[in-house]
Design a protein around this motif. Structure first.
Motif, PDB file in Angstrom:
ATOM      1  N   SER A 165       0.810  -1.224   0.000  1.00 46.64           N
ATOM      2  CA  SER A 165       0.000   0.000   0.000  1.00 46.64           C
ATOM      3  C   SER A 165       0.839   1.268   0.000  1.00 46.64           C
ATOM      4  CB  SER A 165      -0.902   0.013   1.243  1.00 46.64           C
ATOM      5  OG  SER A 165      -0.108  -0.005   2.426  1.00 46.64           O
ATOM      6  N   LYS A 166       2.162   1.139   0.027  1.00 50.65           N
ATOM      7  CA  LYS A 166       3.043   2.286   0.238  1.00 50.65           C
ATOM      8  C   LYS A 166       3.580   2.904  -1.049  1.00 50.65           C
ATOM      9  CE  LYS A 166       2.982   2.208   4.771  1.00 50.65           C
ATOM     10  NZ  LYS A 166       2.359   3.291   5.539  1.00 50.65           N
ATOM     11  N   ARG A 167       4.213   2.069  -1.880  1.00 56.44           N
ATOM     12  CA  ARG A 167       4.910   2.622  -3.048  1.00 56.44           C
ATOM     13  C   ARG A 167       5.216   1.535  -4.072  1.00 56.44           C
ATOM     14  NH1 ARG A 167       8.322   3.062   1.421  1.00 56.44           N
ATOM     15  NH2 ARG A 167       9.985   1.487   1.515  1.00 56.44           N
ATOM     16  N   SER A 178      12.794  -1.633   1.765  1.00 49.14           N
ATOM     17  CA  SER A 178      13.368  -1.204   3.040  1.00 49.14           C
ATOM     18  C   SER A 178      12.322  -0.529   3.928  1.00 49.14           C
ATOM     19  CB  SER A 178      14.521  -0.228   2.791  1.00 49.14           C
ATOM     20  OG  SER A 178      15.068   0.218   4.002  1.00 49.14           O
ATOM     21  N   GLY A 179      12.223  -0.995   5.163  1.00 48.57           N
ATOM     22  CA  GLY A 179      11.286  -0.423   6.117  1.00 48.57           C
ATOM     23  C   GLY A 179       9.878  -0.955   6.017  1.00 48.57           C
ATOM     24  N   MET A 180       9.605  -1.821   5.065  1.00 46.69           N
ATOM     25  CA  MET A 180       8.258  -2.352   4.910  1.00 46.69           C
ATOM     26  C   MET A 180       8.043  -3.602   5.765  1.00 46.69           C
ATOM     27  SD  MET A 180       6.766  -2.153   1.076  1.00 46.69           S
ATOM     28  CE  MET A 180       6.863  -0.673   0.068  1.00 46.69           C
ATOM     29  N   LYS A 181       6.803  -3.752   6.231  1.00 47.80           N
ATOM     30  CA  LYS A 181       6.404  -4.949   6.965  1.00 47.80           C
ATOM     31  C   LYS A 181       5.513  -5.769   6.038  1.00 47.80           C
ATOM     32  CE  LYS A 181       5.416  -4.649  11.317  1.00 47.80           C
ATOM     33  NZ  LYS A 181       4.703  -4.359  12.599  1.00 47.80           N
ATOM     34  N   ILE A 182       5.980  -6.964   5.714  1.00 48.48           N
ATOM     35  CA  ILE A 182       5.289  -7.813   4.752  1.00 48.48           C
ATOM     36  C   ILE A 182       4.686  -9.031   5.439  1.00 48.48           C
ATOM     37  CG2 ILE A 182       5.542  -9.172   2.632  1.00 48.48           C
ATOM     38  CD1 ILE A 182       5.933  -6.155   2.246  1.00 48.48           C
ATOM     39  N   TYR A 231      -6.941  -9.459   4.697  1.00 48.80           N
ATOM     40  CA  TYR A 231      -7.554  -8.245   4.141  1.00 48.80           C
ATOM     41  C   TYR A 231      -7.668  -7.169   5.212  1.00 48.80           C
ATOM     42  CZ  TYR A 231     -10.806  -5.265   1.539  1.00 48.80           C
ATOM     43  OH  TYR A 231     -11.394  -4.204   0.884  1.00 48.80           O
ATOM     44  N   ILE A 232      -8.186  -7.540   6.368  1.00 50.51           N
ATOM     45  CA  ILE A 232      -8.359  -6.573   7.452  1.00 50.51           C
ATOM     46  C   ILE A 232      -7.007  -6.056   7.934  1.00 50.51           C
ATOM     47  CG2 ILE A 232      -9.185  -6.247   9.817  1.00 50.51           C
ATOM     48  CD1 ILE A 232     -11.395  -6.426   7.746  1.00 50.51           C
ATOM     49  N   ALA A 233      -6.012  -6.925   8.012  1.00 50.67           N
ATOM     50  CA  ALA A 233      -4.681  -6.512   8.466  1.00 50.67           C
ATOM     51  C   ALA A 233      -4.076  -5.491   7.508  1.00 50.67           C
ATOM     52  CB  ALA A 233      -3.766  -7.729   8.593  1.00 50.67           C
ATOM     53  N   LEU A 234      -4.285  -5.691   6.216  1.00 49.23           N
ATOM     54  CA  LEU A 234      -3.793  -4.730   5.226  1.00 49.23           C
ATOM     55  C   LEU A 234      -4.590  -3.429   5.289  1.00 49.23           C
ATOM     56  CD1 LEU A 234      -3.367  -7.190   2.209  1.00 49.23           C
ATOM     57  CD2 LEU A 234      -1.501  -6.034   3.424  1.00 49.23           C
ATOM     58  N   GLN A 235      -5.876  -3.557   5.438  1.00 48.66           N
ATOM     59  CA  GLN A 235      -6.756  -2.379   5.489  1.00 48.66           C
ATOM     60  C   GLN A 235      -6.434  -1.497   6.691  1.00 48.66           C
ATOM     61  OE1 GLN A 235     -10.990  -3.101   6.359  1.00 48.66           O
ATOM     62  NE2 GLN A 235     -11.469  -1.941   4.509  1.00 48.66           N
ATOM     63  N   GLN A 236      -6.118  -2.129   7.812  1.00 47.75           N
ATOM     64  CA  GLN A 236      -5.841  -1.390   9.048  1.00 47.75           C
ATOM     65  C   GLN A 236      -4.372  -1.000   9.188  1.00 47.75           C
ATOM     66  OE1 GLN A 236      -7.400  -3.889  12.186  1.00 47.75           O
ATOM     67  NE2 GLN A 236      -9.527  -3.309  11.750  1.00 47.75           N
ATOM     68  N   GLY A 237      -3.527  -1.390   8.233  1.00 45.53           N
ATOM     69  CA  GLY A 237      -2.124  -1.015   8.274  1.00 45.53           C
ATOM     70  C   GLY A 237      -1.284  -1.815   9.255  1.00 45.53           C
ATOM     71  N   VAL A 238      -1.800  -2.971   9.673  1.00 46.10           N
ATOM     72  CA  VAL A 238      -1.009  -3.840  10.549  1.00 46.10           C
ATOM     73  C   VAL A 238       0.256  -4.283   9.815  1.00 46.10           C
ATOM     74  CG1 VAL A 238      -0.986  -6.042  11.808  1.00 46.10           C
ATOM     75  CG2 VAL A 238      -3.068  -4.626  11.771  1.00 46.10           C
ATOM     76  N   VAL A 239       0.113  -4.536   8.523  1.00 50.11           N
ATOM     77  CA  VAL A 239       1.253  -4.799   7.643  1.00 50.11           C
ATOM     78  C   VAL A 239       1.094  -3.917   6.410  1.00 50.11           C
ATOM     79  CG1 VAL A 239       1.822  -7.156   8.380  1.00 50.11           C
ATOM     80  CG2 VAL A 239       0.001  -6.796   6.701  1.00 50.11           C
ATOM     81  N   ASP A 240       2.219  -3.679   5.731  1.00 46.46           N
ATOM     82  CA  ASP A 240       2.195  -2.817   4.542  1.00 46.46           C
ATOM     83  C   ASP A 240       1.864  -3.584   3.274  1.00 46.46           C
ATOM     84  OD1 ASP A 240       3.123  -0.517   6.019  1.00 46.46           O
ATOM     85  OD2 ASP A 240       5.096  -1.483   6.057  1.00 46.46           O
ATOM     86  N   GLY A 241       2.252  -4.858   3.239  1.00 45.95           N
ATOM     87  CA  GLY A 241       2.077  -5.618   2.013  1.00 45.95           C
ATOM     88  C   GLY A 241       2.025  -7.106   2.276  1.00 45.95           C
TER      89      GLY A 241
END
Length: 334
Positions: free
Chosen positions: A161-163, A172-176, A204-214
């Protein structure tokens, strides 16, 4: 028939098999009215879901209705890991499971996911149809499970969801999110990302809520579970191929008697359909994603990704089953 009553029936069958081992080798057909359950975690419309329904249809046809397969998808019976536990205890008869979860009971299976090992499913199935598959079959049998076929869980790609991600440095810096699969975890840590293991049904919910980035998945899964709605950047990393092991409980095998061959044939036929649908779906989904203005699909610097993950194979060759890892590599090159 509800799940609890089915479970009691299965446990009674297991007790009967243990008390009278000769029954397991009976060549008589399954008793009329035998009902077995197949569990999987895929969403409606996924090739795995379609093939599971086809398997049930084929079993009924090939056994003249003596055996009925009830299919429970979308993690109705729990996560892939939970379904494997149920399979081994006899509370579940079949599962079209995930390679990551299944490697918890047969660690060698994870080696099929070595980074950039297979270009497509055909190359992988060719290897599994040979000595590699025979060796895996023995290891599954040792833990009370019978592989019926190797379905295709696709070449896996990255979303976030970042770039836009084109090189390993972009991670770098992403939580997958990864499945609880040691190979996938090693791959993404070698690429510089941090990883977190989350059940697919909660992704889906984890991605939507930003728990992980990808996350990473084959295109068919990204589409059928609508992950693109919360991860608009899709990078065609193609970092690994994964199987969908189609497995049967040894307890169910004993119950089938003379209908076992029909069930095995149905599994192979359903597997051919699943692999065909999986390939078609990947092409169809990629085309749709490229046309969707809300999604950004990126090609990656494949050479950079291959180089960054080269250490993973060497690390795995140091494991107790390192010789098997080397065997898979050699078979893939042949």
């Amino acid at each position: 028939m509800n799940f609890l009553s089915t479970r009691r029936g299965f446990l009674r069958a297991a007790a009967a098999v243990l008390a009278a081992p000769a029954l397991a080798t009976s060549i008589r057909p399954a008793r009329a009215g035998t009902t077995l359950t197949l569990g999987h975690g895929a969403a409606p419309g996924n090739p795995r879901t379609v093939a599971a329904a086809k398997f049930a249809e084929l079993v009924s046809e090939k056994t003249s209705g003596r055996v009925t397969i009830n299919v429970a998808g979308a993690e109705t019976l729990g996560s892939d890991a939970a379904m494997l536990t149920s399979l081994r205890t006899g509370a579940l008869d079949f599962t079209a499971n995930s390679q990551g979860a299944t490697s918890a009971i047969v660690p060698e299976l994870a080696a099929l996911g070595l980074p950039f090992l297979f270009k497509d499913a055909d190359a992988a199935i060719k290897v599994l149809d040979g000595p590699v598959g025979q060796e895996l079959h023995k290891r599954f049998e040792a833990v009370g499970v019978v592989p019926l076929d190797w379905w295709d869980n696709g070449i896996r790609h990255l979303t976030n969801s970042k770039r836009k991600v084109v090189t390993p440095a972009d991670l770098s810096g992403m939580k997958i999110r990864t499945p609880a699969d040691p190979m996938t975890i090693d791959i993404f840590q070698s690429l510089g990302a941090s990883t977190e293991q989350i059940a697919f049904g909660e992704l889906y919910i984890a991605l939507q809520q930003g728990v992980v980035d990808g996350q990473e998945n084959p295109l068919a899964n990204i589409e059928s579970s609508k992950l693109f709605e919360v991860n608009r950047f899709i990078s065609l990393t193609g970092h690994k191929w994964e199987s969908t092991p189609f497995l049967m409980s040894k307890i169910a095998q004993a119950r089938l008697g003379g209908d076992l061959e029909a069930v095995q044939a149905a599994a192979k036929e359903a597997g051919q359909l699943q692999r065909k649908l999986s390939a078609e779906k990947a092409t169809e989904v990629l085309e749709a994603f490229r046309k969707n203005a809300a999604i950004e699909v990126a090609e990656v610097d494949r050479e950079a990704f291959v180089k960054a993950t080269a250490s993973v194979a060497e690390t795995w060759k140091q494991k107790p089953f390192g010789a098997f890892v080397s065997q898979i590599e050699e078979a893939a090159k042949a």
